[in-house]
Scaffold this motif. Structure first.
Motif, PDB file in Angstrom:
ATOM      1  N   GLY A 149       0.823  -1.202   0.000  1.00 27.53           N
ATOM      2  CA  GLY A 149       0.000   0.000   0.000  1.00 27.53           C
ATOM      3  C   GLY A 149       0.858   1.254   0.000  1.00 27.53           C
ATOM      4  O   GLY A 149       0.767   2.085   0.898  1.00 27.53           O
ATOM      5  N   VAL A 150       1.685   1.394  -1.012  1.00 32.18           N
ATOM      6  CA  VAL A 150       2.646   2.495  -1.096  1.00 32.18           C
ATOM      7  C   VAL A 150       1.974   3.851  -0.908  1.00 32.18           C
ATOM      8  O   VAL A 150       2.461   4.701  -0.170  1.00 32.18           O
ATOM      9  CB  VAL A 150       3.399   2.436  -2.451  1.00 32.18           C
ATOM     10  CG1 VAL A 150       4.224   3.674  -2.683  1.00 32.18           C
ATOM     11  CG2 VAL A 150       4.255   1.199  -2.522  1.00 32.18           C
ATOM     12  N   TYR A 151       0.858   4.050  -1.575  1.00 36.22           N
ATOM     13  CA  TYR A 151       0.161   5.341  -1.504  1.00 36.22           C
ATOM     14  C   TYR A 151      -0.276   5.639  -0.070  1.00 36.22           C
ATOM     15  O   TYR A 151      -0.041   6.730   0.450  1.00 36.22           O
ATOM     16  CB  TYR A 151      -1.047   5.316  -2.443  1.00 36.22           C
ATOM     17  CG  TYR A 151      -1.823   6.603  -2.502  1.00 36.22           C
ATOM     18  CD1 TYR A 151      -1.324   7.702  -3.185  1.00 36.22           C
ATOM     19  CD2 TYR A 151      -3.070   6.725  -1.893  1.00 36.22           C
ATOM     20  CE1 TYR A 151      -2.038   8.891  -3.259  1.00 36.22           C
ATOM     21  CE2 TYR A 151      -3.793   7.904  -1.966  1.00 36.22           C
ATOM     22  CZ  TYR A 151      -3.272   8.987  -2.653  1.00 36.22           C
ATOM     23  OH  TYR A 151      -3.976  10.164  -2.723  1.00 36.22           O
ATOM     24  N   GLU A 152      -0.891   4.658   0.564  1.00 36.54           N
ATOM     25  CA  GLU A 152      -1.378   4.843   1.924  1.00 36.54           C
ATOM     26  C   GLU A 152      -0.235   5.101   2.899  1.00 36.54           C
ATOM     27  O   GLU A 152      -0.325   5.965   3.768  1.00 36.54           O
ATOM     28  CB  GLU A 152      -2.197   3.618   2.377  1.00 36.54           C
ATOM     29  CG  GLU A 152      -3.501   3.435   1.638  1.00 36.54           C
ATOM     30  CD  GLU A 152      -3.380   2.762   0.259  1.00 36.54           C
ATOM     31  OE1 GLU A 152      -2.253   2.369  -0.126  1.00 36.54           O
ATOM     32  OE2 GLU A 152      -4.405   2.651  -0.423  1.00 36.54           O
ATOM     33  N   ILE A 153       0.849   4.351   2.739  1.00 36.75           N
ATOM     34  CA  ILE A 153       2.013   4.535   3.613  1.00 36.75           C
ATOM     35  C   ILE A 153       2.583   5.942   3.435  1.00 36.75           C
ATOM     36  O   ILE A 153       2.922   6.619   4.409  1.00 36.75           O
ATOM     37  CB  ILE A 153       3.084   3.459   3.347  1.00 36.75           C
ATOM     38  CG1 ILE A 153       2.596   2.103   3.866  1.00 36.75           C
ATOM     39  CG2 ILE A 153       4.413   3.826   3.979  1.00 36.75           C
ATOM     40  CD1 ILE A 153       3.476   0.933   3.488  1.00 36.75           C
ATOM     41  N   ALA A 154       2.687   6.382   2.182  1.00 38.16           N
ATOM     42  CA  ALA A 154       3.215   7.729   1.925  1.00 38.16           C
ATOM     43  C   ALA A 154       2.342   8.787   2.579  1.00 38.16           C
ATOM     44  O   ALA A 154       2.847   9.728   3.213  1.00 38.16           O
ATOM     45  CB  ALA A 154       3.323   7.982   0.418  1.00 38.16           C
ATOM     46  N   LEU A 155       1.021   8.650   2.467  1.00 36.36           N
ATOM     47  CA  LEU A 155       0.124   9.634   3.080  1.00 36.36           C
ATOM     48  C   LEU A 155       0.220   9.626   4.603  1.00 36.36           C
ATOM     49  O   LEU A 155       0.203  10.684   5.235  1.00 36.36           O
ATOM     50  CB  LEU A 155      -1.326   9.389   2.641  1.00 36.36           C
ATOM     51  CG  LEU A 155      -1.665   9.802   1.220  1.00 36.36           C
ATOM     52  CD1 LEU A 155      -3.129   9.474   0.908  1.00 36.36           C
ATOM     53  CD2 LEU A 155      -1.391  11.274   0.976  1.00 36.36           C
ATOM     54  N   VAL A 156       0.320   8.441   5.189  1.00 41.08           N
ATOM     55  CA  VAL A 156       0.460   8.349   6.646  1.00 41.08           C
ATOM     56  C   VAL A 156       1.750   9.041   7.085  1.00 41.08           C
ATOM     57  O   VAL A 156       1.751   9.808   8.053  1.00 41.08           O
ATOM     58  CB  VAL A 156       0.414   6.883   7.122  1.00 41.08           C
ATOM     59  CG1 VAL A 156       0.877   6.750   8.561  1.00 41.08           C
ATOM     60  CG2 VAL A 156      -0.992   6.320   6.958  1.00 41.08           C
ATOM     61  N   GLU A 157       2.850   8.786   6.362  1.00 40.95           N
ATOM     62  CA  GLU A 157       4.124   9.415   6.713  1.00 40.95           C
ATOM     63  C   GLU A 157       4.052  10.930   6.560  1.00 40.95           C
ATOM     64  O   GLU A 157       4.570  11.673   7.401  1.00 40.95           O
ATOM     65  CB  GLU A 157       5.252   8.832   5.867  1.00 40.95           C
ATOM     66  CG  GLU A 157       5.609   7.414   6.271  1.00 40.95           C
ATOM     67  CD  GLU A 157       6.686   6.784   5.401  1.00 40.95           C
ATOM     68  OE1 GLU A 157       7.139   7.424   4.420  1.00 40.95           O
ATOM     69  OE2 GLU A 157       7.067   5.645   5.699  1.00 40.95           O
ATOM     70  N   ILE A 158       3.397  11.402   5.502  1.00 47.06           N
ATOM     71  CA  ILE A 158       3.238  12.844   5.300  1.00 47.06           C
ATOM     72  C   ILE A 158       2.400  13.427   6.428  1.00 47.06           C
ATOM     73  O   ILE A 158       2.730  14.478   6.998  1.00 47.06           O
ATOM     74  CB  ILE A 158       2.603  13.136   3.924  1.00 47.06           C
ATOM     75  CG1 ILE A 158       3.592  12.780   2.815  1.00 47.06           C
ATOM     76  CG2 ILE A 158       2.160  14.593   3.819  1.00 47.06           C
ATOM     77  CD1 ILE A 158       2.962  12.722   1.422  1.00 47.06           C
ATOM     78  N   GLY A 159       1.316  12.742   6.770  1.00 47.75           N
ATOM     79  CA  GLY A 159       0.454  13.207   7.863  1.00 47.75           C
ATOM     80  C   GLY A 159       1.189  13.247   9.190  1.00 47.75           C
ATOM     81  O   GLY A 159       1.067  14.214   9.954  1.00 47.75           O
TER      82      GLY A 159
END
Length: 170
Positions: free
Chosen positions: A51-61
């Motif tokens: 879930g690359v997209y989800e992981i990236a968003l969580v890290e950004i958040g």
């Protein structure tokens, strides 16, 4: 020495980033037949078990939360709620990122190669590999970190010994 290493790492990161950006821009600009794009996207979908997209968003958040609450600790709850609200606006945009990933694969591999890649990832072994990639990559990073830490000290000592052998005291 640490400052020099930090600058060297930063320079390396900048160079690698520029190369990756240049490659991505070139890949996006290149025309790709729709069938090739579809196969590349299928490969991306088959291998996105992390879930690359989800992981990236969580890290950004999390980064945004940390930065804003450090500056404004009294607003921690409000910042958290705002981040949640903003994350909702990104819900339907995963496809945009995965399409960009697919375009990169589509420009690097021929139609025949993509057919073979997709065929492999549709097999039980390919599915197992895709599912294990996140954990395997994590394990590989851990091994590389240990190697780097161990080698750094040894390397430093050998360079100092070489300089001493040449008559320099460091």
């Amino acid at each position: 020495m640490t400052g020099m290493m930090t600058r060297a790492k930063a320079l390396l990161a900048m160079v690698l980033g520029a190369v990756m950006l240049t490659s991505a821009v070139a890949a996006v600009a290149q025309e790709v037949p729709p069938e090739q794009m579809a196969l590349a996207r299928k490969y991306v979908d088959l291998t996105d078990s992390a879930g690359v997209y989800e992981i990236a968003l969580v890290e950004i958040g999390m980064g945004t939360l940390s930065e804003l609450t450090t500056q404004n600790p009294e607003l921690a709850e409000e910042v958290d709620l705002a981040i949640g609200k903003v994350l909702e606006t990104y819900q339907g945009r995963k496809g945009e990122l995965l399409d960009q990933f697919a375009r990169i694969y589509a420009t690097r591999f021929t139609l025949e190669e993509l057919q073979q890649i997709v065929a492999f990832y549709e097999t039980p072994t390919g599915q197992k590999l895709a599912a294990a990639n996140t954990e395997v990559n994590s394990d590989l990073q851990a091994v590389l970190q240990v190697f780097t830490n161990n080698t750094r000290s040894e390397f430093f000592a050998k360079v100092r010994a070489e300089l001493r052998a040449q008559g320099f005291e460091v």
